[in-house]
Motif scaffolding. Sequence first.
Motif, PDB file in Angstrom:
ATOM      1  N   PRO A 180       0.827  -1.218   0.000  1.00  0.00           N
ATOM      2  CA  PRO A 180       0.000   0.000   0.000  1.00  0.00           C
ATOM      3  C   PRO A 180       0.857   1.263   0.000  1.00  0.00           C
ATOM      4  N   VAL A 181       0.380   2.249  -0.720  1.00  0.00           N
ATOM      5  CA  VAL A 181       1.121   3.508  -0.820  1.00  0.00           C
ATOM      6  C   VAL A 181       1.236   4.178   0.545  1.00  0.00           C
ATOM      7  N   LEU A 182       0.158   4.159   1.321  1.00  0.00           N
ATOM      8  CA  LEU A 182       0.200   4.791   2.642  1.00  0.00           C
ATOM      9  C   LEU A 182       1.225   4.119   3.550  1.00  0.00           C
ATOM     10  N   LEU A 183       1.360   2.805   3.439  1.00  0.00           N
ATOM     11  CA  LEU A 183       2.340   2.102   4.264  1.00  0.00           C
ATOM     12  C   LEU A 183       3.763   2.465   3.847  1.00  0.00           C
ATOM     13  N   ILE A 184       3.993   2.597   2.553  1.00  0.00           N
ATOM     14  CA  ILE A 184       5.318   3.007   2.076  1.00  0.00           C
ATOM     15  C   ILE A 184       5.625   4.431   2.517  1.00  0.00           C
ATOM     16  N   LEU A 185       4.658   5.323   2.354  1.00  0.00           N
ATOM     17  CA  LEU A 185       4.868   6.714   2.757  1.00  0.00           C
ATOM     18  C   LEU A 185       5.084   6.816   4.271  1.00  0.00           C
ATOM     19  N   GLY A 186       4.319   6.031   5.041  1.00  0.00           N
ATOM     20  CA  GLY A 186       4.507   6.047   6.485  1.00  0.00           C
ATOM     21  C   GLY A 186       5.886   5.560   6.885  1.00  0.00           C
ATOM     22  N   SER A 187       6.374   4.501   6.241  1.00  0.00           N
ATOM     23  CA  SER A 187       7.704   3.990   6.549  1.00  0.00           C
ATOM     24  C   SER A 187       8.779   4.997   6.166  1.00  0.00           C
ATOM     25  N   LEU A 188       8.621   5.617   4.996  1.00  0.00           N
ATOM     26  CA  LEU A 188       9.595   6.635   4.581  1.00  0.00           C
ATOM     27  C   LEU A 188       9.591   7.824   5.534  1.00  0.00           C
ATOM     28  N   ALA A 189       8.404   8.205   6.000  1.00  0.00           N
ATOM     29  CA  ALA A 189       8.328   9.328   6.935  1.00  0.00           C
ATOM     30  C   ALA A 189       9.032   8.984   8.250  1.00  0.00           C
ATOM     31  N   VAL A 190       8.830   7.766   8.733  1.00  0.00           N
ATOM     32  CA  VAL A 190       9.490   7.342   9.978  1.00  0.00           C
ATOM     33  C   VAL A 190      11.000   7.297   9.788  1.00  0.00           C
ATOM     34  N   TRP A 191      11.440   6.705   8.694  1.00  0.00           N
ATOM     35  CA  TRP A 191      12.882   6.630   8.458  1.00  0.00           C
ATOM     36  C   TRP A 191      13.501   8.019   8.326  1.00  0.00           C
ATOM     37  N   SER A 192      12.820   8.914   7.637  1.00  0.00           N
ATOM     38  CA  SER A 192      13.344  10.276   7.491  1.00  0.00           C
ATOM     39  C   SER A 192      13.424  10.980   8.834  1.00  0.00           C
TER      40      SER A 192
END
Length: 380
Positions: A180-192
Amino acid sequence: MPILELPEGRLSYRTVGRLAWLSIRIAAGVACVVVPFGYAITGVHKDVLMGAGSGLAFGIGIGLRVGQRAGLSTGILIGSVAGLITALLAGLIPQDGTLFIVPPVVALAVGLIDGISPTVQTGYRRAVLESLTMSVLLGLGLLPGLGHSGIVSSLMVMAPTALIAGSYGQIVARRRYRPPVLLILGSLAVWSAIVFLVAQEYERYGSEVRIDDVPISHFVVATIYIIVFMIIVPIATFLAGRAAAVWIQPRLRVYRQLTEYLRVMWVPIGSFAIGYLTLIVLFAGFYGMLGRFFQDAFSGDGAASGVIDWIAFSFFTSLARDYSEIVPQSLAARALVAGHLVLSIGWGLVVFAAVMSYLQPQIERIARREETDGDGHAST
């Protein structure tokens, strides 16, 4: 698997009582394992508190989800493993290494629960639910030791852990890899966010990393941290936890069958222990009385001591072991010791024969019931 399995399908006082009793037994088992080993690993009270808190949270939470039949053994097992790993990481990592501890522990817990009851293969939604549940449980467990930072750190790793678990489920199920796009964006936000926080920590303490005398940017170091401790290590711990849970599942079933036999044996074992302790206390009185009236009956440092030494001497005598503090010297003392040994051995033989005659029909009934249950499961 449901978030909470109710034994009777509805919430009642009896159900709440059973769940409370199950939680107490899981908490006692996890604490008995994690606290001593935690202090053996690290002497810092905060680290042990973190390990015990995470172990209790995982153990009780997962035990209640699995249910009454397997919840006790599963909860104690997973809670102990998670608690020991948390205490180990907390003892190895200096200062407040929350971001080093939380990702692998949450991934390990998700891997363990998925190995026991595979759910992430059904899709990313289930992986998100599992990761969220484990993150909340770990945050609650770390609350006494870390306060609100433990909850925040645990919730931050929810999205990356769900992405790892869901991707594994998609690969195993041989489905098209479409996270899911939201899961990818959430993971990228956490990593950033973590890259920024780690880089700030390096700058605050003035730390400088060099490779061949070439200074490395703090953001590069933080990025390496993300790749290693937020991606590679959680993937490894998730796979290791799941493999361990899959391997131990049939062993847990055997253990659950053994508990049925131990429950039947509890009464005769208790009867044997009562009789054995009675002999020990009775002969401790005989030894003490003989030593009181005949000073030369026994020798040694404990020959003139109190009742505790006589009980200890009687206990070792019943085991046919020497007790260095008291040594029988006179003929009466040796005869009394010999009579004690004969009665102890005779008691063991008689009770063993009686127990076997009592247990045989009970064991046969359990075996028939297990065979019937196995046939029923096989037929379904």
